[in-house]
Design a protein around this motif. Structure first.
Motif: not given
Length: 631
Positions: A604-626
């Motif tokens: 949520k922090f990375e998304r709020a600050h519009d960083t490229s790291l938000i893409n990193e989470f696609s490999a680590h979070l479940t669909e519900d978490e996303v």
């Protein structure tokens, strides 16, 4: 030096790695377990069927107890082998497992064991001689294998094969919906349930993580244990199927209790001080050194035997240009060099004269490195020693040499001597080659399962690190060399540099963790992370620590995860945060509720600050978490 053959792991990962001459065997198939975890379940009439009441739920060993089991291991299926196409597998190992209880308590027992009367069948790459050294195992009161110790005479590669074979027999006398176990392939999850008062079943449903580079694929596994009267079990039958890209392999393990074979363990076998307790399963390395000649190699040699030197090189260049992938590019050329060693020198001349495309450089040196001929060895030595040639070709030759099975202490000593030789040249190229020579002998120590090579490397690294509080260029290489060698005996000396006032020196010292065994380095890593105030040094520490855990296929501990999560909001570097996210996501506690919550909060922090790291989470979070992050 006589090479130690690496048989995979006797676990699912091994057989697929035969293409690279590493070994894994894959056991288990699907035996349905119902009801789950031995709980009560509705019968056909809709009424509740009582849960099975087991006859026995503990193991009680007595000192001096002897156990003997007949052993059969098989692997069969198909596999895509670079340079040889899709080939069938049909491999087997039969023999006996003998055990004697040396220590026993209410909590666990320590047993000395050995694999005897071993015979490999069906053209197997198993080397029975490499498995025969005695070993120790610990079995807890629930009948689960918990610890392994290799004999001091046994190399780590062969010791790992012993542990991987035994760890396929992992079970506990209990019903559970969440059973986690390690084997030669990785960390797997499954279930346990009693199918009858004296029968336990274990399903293997998925691998949470894998030690090797084998791509993830469908896994089905089942194990059946006939419990018997004890002290351990009477019969165990395991079957595992893995469907991977380019093939499917089925592996089995069968152990059946037998009368004693009548050969007692010796006093030397029972000497606990002769063994080293260590978990060897995470120390998987792709097969670089131990390359037994298999029928796949024979197939490749037969395929290329009638080619001319020009045809062999043209075919190699064609594969390079078609970008078929490096593992499909070099094997045929290496096989050609083995059949026609007289072609090696002209081929190297063609490379030096620029007749091969730039993209061919890596696969060409890999083909030389893998070619099992004295001519290939000598040509690489000539390239390494040619100070009048291009320095990068000397470096390429160095690292092609360190993974060969026909080198040993002598080459390590030559690399050590090269450090002083190149420094004495007092040129930029000489300084560069001195640093690379340090990295070469330390890498060799990490890859070669050879105590003599490790001894040479350890002595040289101690000498290079002994002076000064700030690092010279060669000392920087030596600190990285400590990480390459992975010898805990060097860690204290290397970490002296972690206390230096100079930031660059402390960053250099972080490299010492490299491929260091996690159990030997974690306390020092935690202490350093807690005291380090410089963000650049801390960034480097997390980079190295993540790479260390990834290389060794080990998840970070709870203590390390807690420290990383404390540091995560304090680090401005996106790369440092990425390394922490990966470290935490692949940790041993990755599924803990507080860890999941922390990962979601960071996303949520990375998304709020519009960083490229938000893409990193696609490999680590479940669909519900996303979905929660995107709300």
């Amino acid at each position: 030096m006589k090479p130690t053959v690496r048989f995979a792991t006797l676990s699912l990962g091994a057989v697929t790695a035969v293409a690279a001459a590493a070994w894994v065997w894959w056991p288990q198939g699907a035996v349905p377990v119902s009801p789950a975890a031995g709980a009560s379940s509705p019968g056909a009439s809709g009424q509740v069927t009582p849960a099975v009441v087991p006859e026995r739920t503990t193991c009680r060993f007595g000192r001096g107890d002897r156990l003997t089991y007949g052993l059969t291991v098989t692997s069969h299926g198909t596999q895509s082998v670079p340079g040889a196409g899709e080939l069938p597998l049909d491999l087997a190992l039969v023999g006996a497992l003998e055990l004697e209880v040396l220590q026993a308590s209410s909590a666990d027992a320590v047993l000395v064991g050995r694999l005897t009367q071993l015979k490999a069948k069906g053209g197997s790459a198993f080397d029975p001689e490499g498995l025969k050294a005695p070993f120790l195992v610990a079995v807890d009161s629930g009948c689960q294998l918990t610890r392994f110790a290799r004999h001091q005479s046994q190399g780590r590669a062969a010791g790992r094969s012993q542990q991987a074979l035994l760890w396929e027999a992992q079970f506990r006398l209990e019903s559970s919906d969440a059973f986690r176990m390690s084997n030669g392939t990785g960390v797997a999850e499954g279930r346990l349930a009693f199918a009858g008062p004296a029968e336990l079943r274990r399903t293997l449903e998925r691998y949470v993580s894998r030690w090797g580079q084998t791509a993830a694929g469908r896994t089905e596994g089942a194990l059946v244990v006939r419990v018997g009267r004890g002290p351990w079990f009477d019969l165990l039958s395991s079957r595992e199927t893995q469907a991977l890209e380019g093939g499917s392999v089925v592996g089995t393990l069968d152990l059946e209790k037998l009368p004693s074979l009548g050969r007692p363990f010796t006093t030397a076998d029972r000497d606990l001080s002769a063994y080293r307790w260590e978990d060897l399963l995470p120390l998987h390395q792709d097969s670089l050194v131990q390359r037994p000649f298999t029928r796949f190699d024979a197939e490749r040699q037969q395929k290329v035997a009638n080619q001319t030197p020009k045809e062999a090189l043209d075919s190699f260049v064609d594969r390079v240009n078609r970008k078929v992938g490096i593992q499909s590019t070099w094997p045929e050329l290496s096989a050609y060099f083995e059949v026609h060693p007289e072609s090696i020198r002209p081929a190297v001349r063609a490379y030096l004269d620029g007749e091969l495309p730039d993209d061919a450089t890596g696969p060409f040196f890999l083909a030389l490195s893998k070619a099992r001929t004295p001519e290939a060895l000598q040509q690489l030595l000539d390239l390494k020693r040619d100070d009048a040639g291009e320095a990068m070709n000397q470096v390429r030759a160095m690292f092609a040499l360190v993974t060969r099975q026909d080198v040993g202490r002598g080459l390590a000593q030559e690399f050590v001597a090269d450090v002083d030789h190149h420094l004495a040249r007092r040129t930029q190229a000489g300084d560069f080659l001195a640093r690379e020579s340090v990295l070469a002998f330390s890498t060799m120590a990490g890859l070669q399962d050879d105590p003599a090579v490790s001894e040479v490397a350890t002595e040289a690294l101690r000498r290079l690190l002994h002076q000064g509080s700030e690092t010279t260029a060669v000392q920087r290489a030596a600190l990285a060399g400590v990480g390459n060698a992975g010898d805990p005996a060097l860690l204290d000396q290397a970490l002296v540099f972690s206390q230096a006032p100079d930031v660059q020196t402390r960053k250099d010292a972080a490299n010492a963790f490299g491929r260091m065994p996690v159990e030997a380095s974690e306390a020092a890593e935690l202490a350093w992370l807690r005291r380090e105030q410089n963000p650049f040094v801390k960034n480097k520490l997390y980079k190295v620590i993540w790479e260390q855990h990834a290389a060794l296929r080990q998840g970070a501990s709870r203590a390390l995860v807690d420290q990383a999560l404390r540091d995560l909001p304090l680090l401005q570097s996106g790369l440092a945060r990425r390394n922490i996210i990966r470290l935490v996501s692949k940790s041993t506690v990755a599924q803990a509720p507080d860890v999941r919550a922390a990962l979601v909060a960071q996303a949520k922090f990375e998304r709020a600050h519009d960083t490229s790291l938000i893409n990193e989470f696609s490999a680590h979070l479940t669909e519900d978490e996303v979905a929660e992050v995107l709300r």
